[in-house]
Design an enzyme around this catalytic site. Structure first.
Site, mmCIF file in Angstrom:
data_model
loop_
_atom_site.group_PDB
_atom_site.id
_atom_site.type_symbol
_atom_site.label_atom_id
_atom_site.label_comp_id
_atom_site.label_asym_id
_atom_site.label_seq_id
_atom_site.Cartn_x
_atom_site.Cartn_y
_atom_site.Cartn_z
ATOM 1 N N ARG A 160 -5.232 24.709 65.164
ATOM 2 C CA ARG A 160 -5.456 23.248 65.038
ATOM 3 C C ARG A 160 -6.727 22.815 65.766
ATOM 4 N NH1 ARG A 160 -2.583 24.999 62.242
ATOM 5 N NH2 ARG A 160 -0.365 24.605 61.945
ATOM 6 N N SER A 209 2.247 15.952 63.303
ATOM 7 C CA SER A 209 2.646 16.421 64.634
ATOM 8 C C SER A 209 1.844 15.697 65.711
ATOM 9 C CB SER A 209 2.389 17.917 64.779
ATOM 10 O OG SER A 209 3.199 18.613 63.873
ATOM 11 N N GLU A 280 -2.249 16.789 69.341
ATOM 12 C CA GLU A 280 -2.897 17.285 68.119
ATOM 13 C C GLU A 280 -3.572 16.117 67.404
ATOM 14 O OE1 GLU A 280 -0.569 20.007 65.702
ATOM 15 O OE2 GLU A 280 -1.404 19.138 63.866
HETATM 16 C C1 LIG Z 1 3.838 13.734 57.132
HETATM 17 C C2 LIG Z 1 2.722 14.556 57.702
HETATM 18 C C3 LIG Z 1 2.853 15.935 57.753
HETATM 19 C C4 LIG Z 1 1.823 16.714 58.292
HETATM 20 N N1 LIG Z 1 1.994 18.060 58.327
HETATM 21 C C5 LIG Z 1 0.999 18.840 58.822
HETATM 22 C C6 LIG Z 1 1.142 20.268 58.858
HETATM 23 O O1 LIG Z 1 2.125 20.845 58.422
HETATM 24 N N2 LIG Z 1 0.122 20.997 59.378
HETATM 25 C C7 LIG Z 1 -1.016 20.414 59.859
HETATM 26 O O2 LIG Z 1 -1.910 21.129 60.325
HETATM 27 N N3 LIG Z 1 -1.166 19.064 59.844
HETATM 28 C C8 LIG Z 1 -0.193 18.269 59.341
HETATM 29 N N4 LIG Z 1 -0.352 16.913 59.329
HETATM 30 C C9 LIG Z 1 -1.561 16.315 59.904
HETATM 31 C C10 LIG Z 1 -2.706 16.078 58.908
HETATM 32 O O3 LIG Z 1 -2.209 15.898 57.595
HETATM 33 C C11 LIG Z 1 -3.725 17.233 58.922
HETATM 34 O O4 LIG Z 1 -4.316 17.406 60.202
HETATM 35 C C12 LIG Z 1 -4.828 16.988 57.896
HETATM 36 O O5 LIG Z 1 -5.613 18.145 57.757
HETATM 37 C C13 LIG Z 1 -5.735 15.813 58.282
HETATM 38 O O6 LIG Z 1 -6.568 15.558 57.194
HETATM 39 P P1 LIG Z 1 -7.156 14.118 56.901
HETATM 40 O O7 LIG Z 1 -8.093 14.250 55.787
HETATM 41 O O8 LIG Z 1 -6.064 13.110 56.749
HETATM 42 O O9 LIG Z 1 -7.942 13.865 58.253
HETATM 43 P P2 LIG Z 1 -7.944 12.559 59.150
HETATM 44 O O10 LIG Z 1 -6.581 12.360 59.711
HETATM 45 O O11 LIG Z 1 -8.533 11.431 58.392
HETATM 46 O O12 LIG Z 1 -8.917 13.008 60.309
HETATM 47 C C14 LIG Z 1 -8.528 14.023 61.217
HETATM 48 C C15 LIG Z 1 -9.790 14.560 61.913
HETATM 49 O O13 LIG Z 1 -10.624 15.173 60.952
HETATM 50 C C16 LIG Z 1 -11.894 14.538 60.923
HETATM 51 N N5 LIG Z 1 -12.364 14.549 59.540
HETATM 52 C C17 LIG Z 1 -11.747 14.070 58.431
HETATM 53 N N6 LIG Z 1 -12.491 14.314 57.343
HETATM 54 C C18 LIG Z 1 -13.608 14.947 57.775
HETATM 55 C C19 LIG Z 1 -14.766 15.452 57.130
HETATM 56 N N7 LIG Z 1 -14.958 15.356 55.819
HETATM 57 N N8 LIG Z 1 -15.719 16.031 57.888
HETATM 58 C C20 LIG Z 1 -15.567 16.156 59.243
HETATM 59 N N9 LIG Z 1 -14.487 15.696 59.906
HETATM 60 C C21 LIG Z 1 -13.522 15.102 59.173
HETATM 61 C C22 LIG Z 1 -11.649 13.149 61.453
HETATM 62 O O14 LIG Z 1 -12.839 12.540 61.951
HETATM 63 C C23 LIG Z 1 -10.638 13.440 62.544
HETATM 64 O O15 LIG Z 1 -11.288 13.971 63.678
HETATM 65 C C24 LIG Z 1 0.654 16.102 58.792
HETATM 66 C C25 LIG Z 1 0.523 14.709 58.730
HETATM 67 C C26 LIG Z 1 1.537 13.945 58.193
HETATM 68 C C27 LIG Z 1 1.366 12.445 58.130
#
Ligand SMILES: Cc1cc2nc3c(=O)[nH]c(=O)nc-3n(C[C@H](O)[C@H](O)[C@H](O)COP(=O)(O)OP(=O)(O)OC[C@H]3O[C@@H](n4cnc5c(N)ncnc54)[C@H](O)[C@@H]3O)c2cc1C
Length: 296
Positions: A160, A209, A280
């Site tokens: 992560r 998480s 996280e």
């Molecule tokens: C119901 C639920 C279940 C989940 N289950 C998991 C799981 O099983 N495993 C897991 O690892 N995570 C899980 N997550 C967390 C999340 O979905 C992941 O971390 C996901 O990869 C975040 O992606 P995002 O595009 O929504 O990023 P965001 O939440 O929008 O951003 C997260 C980080 O990434 C950065 N970011 C986003 N896009 C970019 C880009 N294009 N370039 C550079 N930086 C960027 C942001 O600035 C921030 O620092 C879960 C979340 C929810 C709500």
């Protein structure tokens, strides 16, 4: 490119909290992204890229930065042999759908991760024993100074974590997949989604998480459950009664409520189990967890 002002981050995050972004741009091409990054650099503004906002907690007071949402070409998905070439803003759901239609397996683990390709790289997101580092070939990282393709090793992907800094935007991603019949992919996904629904609050507003799992056999959720925190509520935020490593917006929650719950959870895990939990979820804006007393 249009710059929007004062858009509430509550609209861009899955938890549904967060105050206004000083500026918001939705670049649709590499050129527009570079333009937006140069605008931020020349104005001395920080950059926050938001994917689906599924791992973000943003300050109630707002964020004094240029917030970027990647759209258009920067959210497209194409198939090239056994490689999936996707924009940083492409959702995991769309990537998985296109991979399945092309008979390419390997991304099934991401079926319950509601994010984008760029967010997955930044977080090295993962589930069921796999993470982004298992499928990522390379990512195109863009800053105000230009763009470079980087490998997983150069990104420093560990549990992560990546070494990406906020001003580095993942604009494009290549996934190396392998041939697999669509029906098999479909049944694996159905099984993983069912497992997820049985143990986690998939139908609530959360940011996934809250804490990373510390080394050892016991996950953060089990630790917080042992501390009796399931259902613990502060303001409009509740530690999920279904899984203690999730915070739910139970109605009208603020980011301050979520942060207070996070602090309480860390304090209890430290006092009762001697464990220092590391968050996280990414904190954006003026949000900081209070230090623990006598933290080791
Ligand atoms: C119901 C639920 C279940 C989940 N289950 C998991 C799981 O099983 N495993 C897991 O690892 N995570 C899980 N997550 C967390 C999340 O979905 C992941 O971390 C996901 O990869 C975040 O992606 P995002 O595009 O929504 O990023 P965001 O939440 O929008 O951003 C997260 C980080 O990434 C950065 N970011 C986003 N896009 C970019 C880009 N294009 N370039 C550079 N930086 C960027 C942001 O600035 C921030 O620092 C879960 C979340 C929810 C709500």
């Amino acid at each position: 490119m249009r710059i929007e002002r004062d858009v509430p981050l509550a609209k861009l995050t899955t938890i549904g909290t967060g105050g206004p972004a000083r500026a918001l741009a939705r670049p649709r091409s590499l050129g527009e992204l570079e333009e937006a990054l140069r605008f931020a650099a020349s104005d001395g503004l920080g950059v926050v890229t938001v994917g689906l906002g599924s791992n973000l907690l943003a300050a109630d007071e707002g964020v004094d930065a240029l917030v970027l949402r990647l759209e258009g070409e920067l959210a497209e998905v194409t198939v090239d042999g056994d490689t999936l070439v996707v924009g940083g803003g492409a959702t995991n759901a769309v990537c998985l759908h296109r991979a399945r239609a092309a008979g390419l397996g390997g991304l099934e683990f991401a079926c319950a991760i509601p994010g984008t390709a760029g967010g997955g790289v930044r977080m090295n997101a993962g589930a069921y024993g796999r993470d982004w580092s298992d499928v990522l070939v390379r990512a195109l990282v863009v800053t105000a100074d230009g763009s470079t393709w980087v490998t997983p090793a150069e990104l420093g992907l560990t549990y992560r974590h990546s070494d990406l800094r906020p001003e580095q935007v993942v604009a494009r991603v290549e996934y190396r997949l392998e041939p697999r019949p669509p029906d098999e992919i479909k049944s694996t996904v159905a099984e993983l989604v069912a497992r997820r629904k049985a143990t986690q609050p998939t139908n609530k507003r959360t940011f996934g998480s809250v804490f990373k799992n510390p080394p050892g056999d016991m996950g953060a959720g089990e630790m917080l459950e042992r501390c009796g925190l399931k259902g613990h509520r502060i303001g409009g935020a509740t530690i999920s009664p279904k899984h203690a490593n999730f915070i739910e917006n139970a109605g009208g929650a603020t980011s301050a409520d979520c942060l207070a719950l996070m602090h309480e959870a860390r304090r209890r895990a430290h006092e009762e189990l001697g464990v220092v939990l590391e968050h996280e979820v990414v904190l954006v804006g003026a949000l900081e967890l209070e230090p623990l007393q006598h933290a080791s």
